[in-house]
Design a protein around this motif. Structure first.
Motif, short mmCIF file in Angstrom:
data_model
loop_
_atom_site.label_atom_id
_atom_site.label_comp_id
_atom_site.label_asym_id
_atom_site.label_seq_id
_atom_site.Cartn_x
_atom_site.Cartn_y
_atom_site.Cartn_z
N VAL A 55 40.86 -18.95 -90.78
CA VAL A 55 39.99 -17.88 -90.29
C VAL A 55 38.74 -17.83 -91.15
O VAL A 55 38.82 -17.72 -92.37
N LEU A 75 33.72 -14.42 -85.99
CA LEU A 75 35.06 -14.86 -86.35
C LEU A 75 35.29 -16.25 -85.78
O LEU A 75 35.04 -16.49 -84.59
N VAL A 77 38.41 -18.96 -85.61
CA VAL A 77 39.84 -19.12 -85.84
C VAL A 77 40.27 -20.48 -85.29
O VAL A 77 39.99 -20.79 -84.13
N LEU A 141 45.16 -10.92 -86.14
CA LEU A 141 44.60 -11.18 -87.46
C LEU A 141 44.93 -10.03 -88.41
O LEU A 141 44.95 -8.86 -88.01
#
Length: 169
Positions: A55, A75, A77, A141
């Motif tokens: 992440v 973000l 991921v 998350l």
């Protein structure tokens, strides 16, 4: 403070826009960009073992007007195993914040510490839904302490400034 009709009247209340107290408000939230990649589907659904989850987080703040700022929480991921990438999600989640009567010294920690903290639950839900819609169990998350990250970044910047030699005179 109460007049004869029973209405409460205050001498401290000012007309709209004439107040001088600092005020912050969330005006709008939106997805600026969302990318979901599922490069090895359907084979990746049968891969054994839990993937390694990476992440990455980045925060940007831009002034739209003197009183409106856009904060973008980025973000990225990626789930990867020995067989390759299972999925990759990149999200740019933005929020418009109104700041009135807030100094630059107050605005900076808000925009880079508190604002992302307020935005994160919404961005986390978008990521979880995207991973689920890609065919995997939803990825929730872990919470991020953005205020602690902000203080850490500030300390690192100060340390870098102190260790760099001054220019020649």
């Amino acid at each position: 403070m109460a007049d004869e009709a029973g209405t409460i009247v205050s001498d401290n209340v000012k007309a709209n826009g004439e107040d001088t107290a600092p005020a912050v408000g969330m005006l709008n939230q939106y997805i600026k960009d969302l990318s979901v990649e599922n490069p090895h589907a359907p084979h990746s659904f049968n891969w054994e073992g839990a993937p390694q989850i990476d992440v990455q987080v980045n925060i940007q703040a831009n002034a739209i007007t003197e009183e409106v700022h856009e904060v973008t929480l980025k973000l990225a991921v990626k789930a990867e195993s020995d067989n390759g990438v299972q999925f990759s999600v990149e999200l740019d989640y933005a929020t418009l914040f109104g700041l009135r009567n807030v100094t630059d010294e107050q605005a900076h920690p808000f925009l880079f510490g508190e604002a992302p903290r307020l935005m994160f639950p919404f961005a986390r839900r978008v990521v979880a839904d995207a991973v689920r819609d890609a065919g995997y169990p939803p990825l929730v998350l872990e919470p991020i302490d953005f205020n602690a990250l902000y203080i850490q970044q500030l300390a690192q910047a100060q340390q870098m400034a102190e260790t760099q030699p001054a220019g020649e005179a």
